[in-house]
Design a protein around this motif. Structure first.
Motif, PDB file in Angstrom:
ATOM      1  N   VAL A   1       1.874   1.624  -3.619  1.00 18.51           N
ATOM      2  CA  VAL A   1       0.721   2.074  -4.410  1.00 18.51           C
ATOM      3  C   VAL A   1       0.501   3.572  -4.191  1.00 18.51           C
ATOM      4  O   VAL A   1       0.330   4.333  -5.156  1.00 18.51           O
ATOM      5  CB  VAL A   1      -0.543   1.263  -4.041  1.00 18.51           C
ATOM      6  N   GLU A   2       0.530   4.003  -2.949  1.00 20.67           N
ATOM      7  CA  GLU A   2       0.320   5.419  -2.642  1.00 20.67           C
ATOM      8  C   GLU A   2       1.396   6.289  -3.301  1.00 20.67           C
ATOM      9  O   GLU A   2       1.089   7.318  -3.917  1.00 20.67           O
ATOM     10  CB  GLU A   2       0.328   5.618  -1.125  1.00 20.67           C
ATOM     11  N   ASP A   3       2.645   5.863  -3.201  1.00 22.35           N
ATOM     12  CA  ASP A   3       3.738   6.621  -3.798  1.00 22.35           C
ATOM     13  C   ASP A   3       3.644   6.629  -5.323  1.00 22.35           C
ATOM     14  O   ASP A   3       3.851   7.668  -5.956  1.00 22.35           O
ATOM     15  CB  ASP A   3       5.086   6.056  -3.342  1.00 22.35           C
ATOM     16  N   ASP A   4       3.339   5.480  -5.905  1.00 25.08           N
ATOM     17  CA  ASP A   4       3.217   5.409  -7.366  1.00 25.08           C
ATOM     18  C   ASP A   4       2.112   6.342  -7.869  1.00 25.08           C
ATOM     19  O   ASP A   4       2.299   7.061  -8.849  1.00 25.08           O
ATOM     20  CB  ASP A   4       2.949   3.968  -7.821  1.00 25.08           C
ATOM     21  N   LEU A   5       0.971   6.314  -7.211  1.00 23.49           N
ATOM     22  CA  LEU A   5      -0.130   7.195  -7.624  1.00 23.49           C
ATOM     23  C   LEU A   5       0.272   8.664  -7.516  1.00 23.49           C
ATOM     24  O   LEU A   5      -0.050   9.467  -8.404  1.00 23.49           O
ATOM     25  CB  LEU A   5      -1.377   6.920  -6.780  1.00 23.49           C
ATOM     26  N   ALA A   6       0.993   9.001  -6.452  1.00 22.80           N
ATOM     27  CA  ALA A   6       1.439  10.385  -6.260  1.00 22.80           C
ATOM     28  C   ALA A   6       2.451  10.809  -7.325  1.00 22.80           C
ATOM     29  O   ALA A   6       2.662  12.008  -7.534  1.00 22.80           O
ATOM     30  CB  ALA A   6       2.038  10.549  -4.864  1.00 22.80           C
ATOM     31  N   ASN A   7       3.057   9.829  -7.984  1.00 23.60           N
ATOM     32  CA  ASN A   7       4.087  10.123  -8.978  1.00 23.60           C
ATOM     33  C   ASN A   7       3.659   9.774 -10.397  1.00 23.60           C
ATOM     34  O   ASN A   7       4.495   9.488 -11.261  1.00 23.60           O
ATOM     35  CB  ASN A   7       5.382   9.414  -8.591  1.00 23.60           C
TER      36      ASN A   7
ATOM     37  N   VAL B   1       0.834  -1.201   0.000  1.00 20.90           N
ATOM     38  CA  VAL B   1       0.000   0.000   0.000  1.00 20.90           C
ATOM     39  C   VAL B   1       0.873   1.258   0.000  1.00 20.90           C
ATOM     40  O   VAL B   1       0.535   2.250  -0.651  1.00 20.90           O
ATOM     41  CB  VAL B   1      -1.019  -0.028   1.167  1.00 20.90           C
ATOM     42  N   ASP B   2       2.015   1.211   0.699  1.00 18.72           N
ATOM     43  CA  ASP B   2       2.957   2.334   0.634  1.00 18.72           C
ATOM     44  C   ASP B   2       3.390   2.585  -0.811  1.00 18.72           C
ATOM     45  O   ASP B   2       3.417   3.718  -1.274  1.00 18.72           O
ATOM     46  CB  ASP B   2       4.218   2.043   1.465  1.00 18.72           C
TER      47      ASP B   2
END
Length: 185
Positions: free
Chosen positions: A88-94, A85-86
């Motif tokens: 996924v969150e970072d990928d979406l933010a980037n 989930v960390d």
């Protein structure tokens, strides 16, 4: 750089059938009708960890959602999914597009729309224990424990991803195109 900047999260056993409970597995390695079109179209594959294999090992028995829906297994699922989930969150933010999550219907862990219910408990050696246990096992609507934990963890971070599942009971109809349609609804 020639990245597609998109991927799909996929249940472990769809890429490695060897993680399944012994006796299951209707294909030799990976589920090709699902995986090959992803590779050919440049969609990344994020293989989720197998919570059952990492919790109970390769020599485990098949179990039901009631048997896995216990505090220790939920904690185990959370620990496996924290880093997922960390990322996924970072990928979406980037700027990475995550197309969704693909589970396995019927699984007590990775079922999305359907899971395996039924538990009578008791000793295997009892006169009718095995028959009673087998008679109690049914497929029904609901989400497996691991997928439920994943969706809760994503929701806690405000991440909404579509979920779809492969029905391994009807392998003839499985294709990335059919899963993709369910993810984009």
């Amino acid at each position: 750089m020639n990245r597609s900047r998109r991927y799909v999260l996929i249940s472990h056993c769809l890429l490695n059938v060897n993680s399944k409970v012994d006796g299951y597995g209707l294909y030799p390695g990976a589920l090709e009708p699902l995986v090959l079109p992803l590779i050919k179209s440049g969609i990344g594959i994020f293989q989720l960890p197998c919570p059952e294999a990492t919790f109970a090992g390769a020599r485990r028995w098949g179990m039901t959602v009631e048997q896995y829906d216990i505090p220790a297994y939920r904690r185990h699922s959370i620990s496996l999914l924290e880093h997922v989930v960390d990322q996924v969150e970072d990928d979406l933010a980037n700027g990475v597009s995550i197309l969704g999550v693909v589970g396995v219907d019927g699984s007590p862990s990775c079922g999305v729309d359907c899971t395996c219910y039924g538990y009578t408990g008791g000793m295997i050696g009892g006169s009718d224990a095995v028959a009673r246990s087998l008679d109690s096992v049914k497929m029904g609507p609901g989400r497996g424990v691991f997928m439920k934990v994943l969706s809760e963890m994503l929701e806690e971070r405000g991440i909404v991803l579509p979920f779809a599942a492969v029905d391994e009971e009807s392998l003839d109809g499985i294709s990335w195109e059919s899963i993709e349609k369910r993810l984009s609804v």
